[in-house]
Design an enzyme around this catalytic site. Structure first.
Site, PDB file in Angstrom:
ATOM      1  N   LYS A 189       0.824  -1.209   0.000  1.00  0.00           N
ATOM      2  CA  LYS A 189       0.000   0.000   0.000  1.00  0.00           C
ATOM      3  C   LYS A 189       0.866   1.271   0.000  1.00  0.00           C
ATOM      4  O   LYS A 189       2.058   1.214   0.288  1.00  0.00           O
ATOM      5  CB  LYS A 189      -0.934   0.004   1.214  1.00  0.00           C
ATOM      6  CG  LYS A 189      -1.906  -1.171   1.243  1.00  0.00           C
ATOM      7  CD  LYS A 189      -2.875  -1.117   0.065  1.00  0.00           C
ATOM      8  CE  LYS A 189      -4.011  -2.105   0.198  1.00  0.00           C
ATOM      9  NZ  LYS A 189      -3.602  -3.514   0.271  1.00  0.00           N
TER      10      LYS A 189
HETATM   11  N1  T4K Z   1      -9.724  -4.279   1.161  1.00  0.00           N
HETATM   12  C1  T4K Z   1      -9.155  -4.119  -0.035  1.00  0.00           C
HETATM   13  C2  T4K Z   1      -9.922  -3.415  -1.103  1.00  0.00           C
HETATM   14  C3  T4K Z   1      -7.857  -4.588  -0.263  1.00  0.00           C
HETATM   15  O1  T4K Z   1      -7.293  -4.444  -1.475  1.00  0.00           O
HETATM   16  C4  T4K Z   1      -7.170  -5.227   0.783  1.00  0.00           C
HETATM   17  C5  T4K Z   1      -5.839  -5.762   0.575  1.00  0.00           C
HETATM   18  C6  T4K Z   1      -7.805  -5.345   2.040  1.00  0.00           C
HETATM   19  C7  T4K Z   1      -9.102  -4.854   2.179  1.00  0.00           C
HETATM   20  C8  T4K Z   1      -7.152  -6.013   3.214  1.00  0.00           C
HETATM   21  O2  T4K Z   1      -6.011  -5.318   3.688  1.00  0.00           O
HETATM   22  P1  T4K Z   1      -4.814  -6.163   4.418  1.00  0.00           P
HETATM   23  O3  T4K Z   1      -5.449  -7.094   5.398  1.00  0.00           O
HETATM   24  O4  T4K Z   1      -4.030  -6.891   3.348  1.00  0.00           O
HETATM   25  O5  T4K Z   1      -4.011  -5.092   5.108  1.00  0.00           O
HETATM   26  C9  T4K Z   1      -1.959  -7.754  -1.916  1.00  0.00           C
HETATM   27  C10 T4K Z   1      -2.014  -7.520  -0.423  1.00  0.00           C
HETATM   28  O6  T4K Z   1      -1.745  -8.674   0.359  1.00  0.00           O
HETATM   29  C11 T4K Z   1      -3.299  -6.953   0.067  1.00  0.00           C
HETATM   30  O7  T4K Z   1      -2.976  -6.092   1.138  1.00  0.00           O
HETATM   31  C12 T4K Z   1      -4.026  -6.150  -1.006  1.00  0.00           C
HETATM   32  N2  T4K Z   1      -5.278  -5.667  -0.564  1.00  0.00           N
HETATM   33  C13 T4K Z   1      -4.239  -6.975  -2.249  1.00  0.00           C
HETATM   34  C14 T4K Z   1      -4.964  -6.216  -3.326  1.00  0.00           C
HETATM   35  O8  T4K Z   1      -3.001  -7.359  -2.746  1.00  0.00           O
HETATM   36  P2  T4K Z   1      -0.839  -9.462  -3.504  1.00  0.00           P
HETATM   37  O9  T4K Z   1      -1.592 -10.658  -3.935  1.00  0.00           O
HETATM   38  O10 T4K Z   1      -0.628  -8.401  -4.481  1.00  0.00           O
HETATM   39  O11 T4K Z   1       0.593  -9.785  -2.860  1.00  0.00           O
HETATM   40  P3  T4K Z   1       1.907 -10.267  -3.565  1.00  0.00           P
HETATM   41  O12 T4K Z   1       2.677 -10.975  -2.511  1.00  0.00           O
HETATM   42  O13 T4K Z   1       1.604 -10.987  -4.812  1.00  0.00           O
HETATM   43  O14 T4K Z   1       2.636  -8.907  -3.872  1.00  0.00           O
HETATM   44  C15 T4K Z   1       2.530  -8.190  -5.077  1.00  0.00           C
HETATM   45  C16 T4K Z   1       3.894  -7.645  -5.436  1.00  0.00           C
HETATM   46  O15 T4K Z   1       4.365  -6.780  -4.434  1.00  0.00           O
HETATM   47  C17 T4K Z   1       4.927  -8.735  -5.560  1.00  0.00           C
HETATM   48  O16 T4K Z   1       5.009  -9.101  -6.884  1.00  0.00           O
HETATM   49  C18 T4K Z   1       6.190  -8.121  -5.050  1.00  0.00           C
HETATM   50  C19 T4K Z   1       5.750  -6.966  -4.197  1.00  0.00           C
HETATM   51  N3  T4K Z   1       5.953  -7.194  -2.767  1.00  0.00           N
HETATM   52  C20 T4K Z   1       4.997  -7.822  -2.016  1.00  0.00           C
HETATM   53  C21 T4K Z   1       5.175  -8.030  -0.682  1.00  0.00           C
HETATM   54  C22 T4K Z   1       4.135  -8.736   0.154  1.00  0.00           C
HETATM   55  C23 T4K Z   1       7.122  -6.762  -2.191  1.00  0.00           C
HETATM   56  O17 T4K Z   1       7.997  -6.206  -2.875  1.00  0.00           O
HETATM   57  N4  T4K Z   1       7.289  -6.935  -0.852  1.00  0.00           N
HETATM   58  C24 T4K Z   1       6.385  -7.572  -0.073  1.00  0.00           C
HETATM   59  O18 T4K Z   1       6.581  -7.704   1.156  1.00  0.00           O
HETATM   60  O19 T4K Z   1      -1.692  -9.040  -2.220  1.00  0.00           O
END
Ligand code: T4K
Length: 367
Positions: A189
């Site tokens: 975020k």
């Molecule tokens: N409501 C809405 C509308 C939301 O979009 C979300 C969360 C929530 C509620 C709930 O909030 P939280 O409980 O999560 O605080 C992400 C996130 O996990 C999530 O927070 C987010 N929305 C959702 C839309 O997407 P992914 O599936 O994108 O995560 P991931 O691991 O595939 O990461 C994407 C890219 O980010 C990776 O390719 C590399 C980079 N990355 C990711 C992480 C986790 C990093 O560079 N470092 C990291 O630590 O989920």
């Protein structure tokens, strides 16, 4: 076509210089206070509130629990219907279900990608207890219209503001609309505490209840006054947030510049459409909408071969998750958009020339 040496992901966390985080961590090491509403969490709540233009924020351990606690704090009758959007992350829907409510989907405006206010009143029944819209990709919902519907029908309004940090509407924080706003400070975020969330309540009694709910149901006098949970933010997470907060204005300005560059290069492509954003959108994501799912697959696959990893946020439309809502009717507009939308890389450390090269690749691929 430009091929990149190293993979470029859809996002990377915005991180303050390590030495600045370290200054806060040293305080933890000196005091031994790591959690339980410690001084850094309290400071983060104050500084985030000040930056956002709200009175108070309740810091929690993630954005999902922020939504769940918001629903609990309002003491809504379990089993009641909550009107929500099908075009969102699964956390919005699972929070409603986890708290024992029945989600009822209101289809979206295919231009703003937010819940269409003109579909809300037709969906209200005697079982409806609340409206839970999402400011999709940081683009504010029509909050005036939605809040007015809530007031007219005596319904609570909880905004899933996970993406909406730094958004102002009519000169005030977006968090000042509805009864409660729940935001996320996840690593992906605009503002991150690694994992984290924030809850902003308009009513100070609700703010108080949220603090009890996040801390096992204890009140300030350490008496158990409700069934709470453990949703506390830690001092380490608050340290990261405090350090990152100082860069927020620069981060938002940077997003706007990069968003503008993508748009400038791609807007002439007849096979692409874009989210219709309000001027106050924080530009936290750059979604493109293709004229067909086939075109999306073609471009996504080609980008991957060039080392660019775009993401299909939010696909599929959450009403189609049969494991969690087996009987949900179709939401044609959300399902159609979900099938055709792709978010391109956008983050603080992504160089402008890379944005330009990715945009030019996409332009060439769509023809
Ligand atoms: N409501 C809405 C509308 C939301 O979009 C979300 C969360 C929530 C509620 C709930 O909030 P939280 O409980 O999560 O605080 C992400 C996130 O996990 C999530 O927070 C987010 N929305 C959702 C839309 O997407 P992914 O599936 O994108 O995560 P991931 O691991 O595939 O990461 C994407 C890219 O980010 C990776 O390719 C590399 C980079 N990355 C990711 C992480 C986790 C990093 O560079 N470092 C990291 O630590 O989920």
């Amino acid at each position: 076509m430009t091929k990149f040496e190293k993979p470029i992901y859809v996002t990377m966390p915005s991180l303050a210089p390590l030495a600045e985080v370290d200054e806060y961590l040293k305080q933890i090491w000196a005091s031994g206070i790591m959690t339980h509403n410690g001084p850094l969490v309290q400071r983060f709540e104050k500084e985030f509130s000040l930056w956002s233009g709200v009175e108070k924020t309740v810091a929690v351990c993630n954005g999902t629990l922020a939504i769940q606690l918001a629903l609990r704090a309002l003491k809504l009758p379990r089993g009641g219907e909550i009107l929500t959007t099908p075009f969102t992350f699964i956390a919005t829907l699972s929070s409603i279900l986890y708290e024992g409510f029945v989600p009822k989907f209101v289809d979206i405006d295919p231009e703003t990608l937010n819940m269409d206010p003109s579909n809300i009143e037709g969906a209200i029944t005697e079982k409806t207890v609340a409206i839970l819209p999402v400011h999709v990709f940081g683009n504010p919902c029509d909050v005036e219209a939605i809040d007015a519907i809530g007031r007219r029908h005596g319904l609570k309004v909880v905004y899933d503001a996970a993406h909406a940090v730094g958004v102002n509407v009519n000169g005030r924080s977006i968090f000042m609309y509805g009864d409660i706003s729940a935001t996320s400070f996840h690593a992906t975020k605009l503002l991150n505490t690694s994992e984290g969330g924030g809850i902003i309540a308009r009513d100070s009694a609700i703010d108080e209840r949220l603090r009890e709910l996040r801390f096992f149901g204890y009140n300030a006098a350490k008496d158990v006054v409700c069934i709470g949970t453990n949703a506390k933010m830690t001092e380490v997470n608050a340290s990261i947030g405090l350090a990152n907060l100082k860069y927020m204005d620069a981060i938002v300005a940077d997003r706007r510049r990069k968003y503008g560059l993508y748009k400038e290069i791609l807007s002439a492509s007849p096979r692409l459409a874009f989210q219709k954003t309000a001027a106050s959108c924080n530009c936290s994501y750059f979604p493109v909408i293709f004229d067909s799912e086939e075109m999306l697959h073609k471009v996504d696959a080609a980008l991957k071969s060039l080392n660019v990893f775009a993401r299909r946020y939010f696909w599929p439309s959450v009403n189609t998750y049969r494991a969690v809502c087996p009987d949900s009717p179709k939401c044609p507009l959300s399902e159609d958009i979900a099938n055709r939308i792709l978010c391109l890389p956008l983050y603080y450390t992504l160089p402008m020339e890379t944005v330009k090269a990715i945009a030019e690749n996409v332009k060439e691929l769509v023809g």
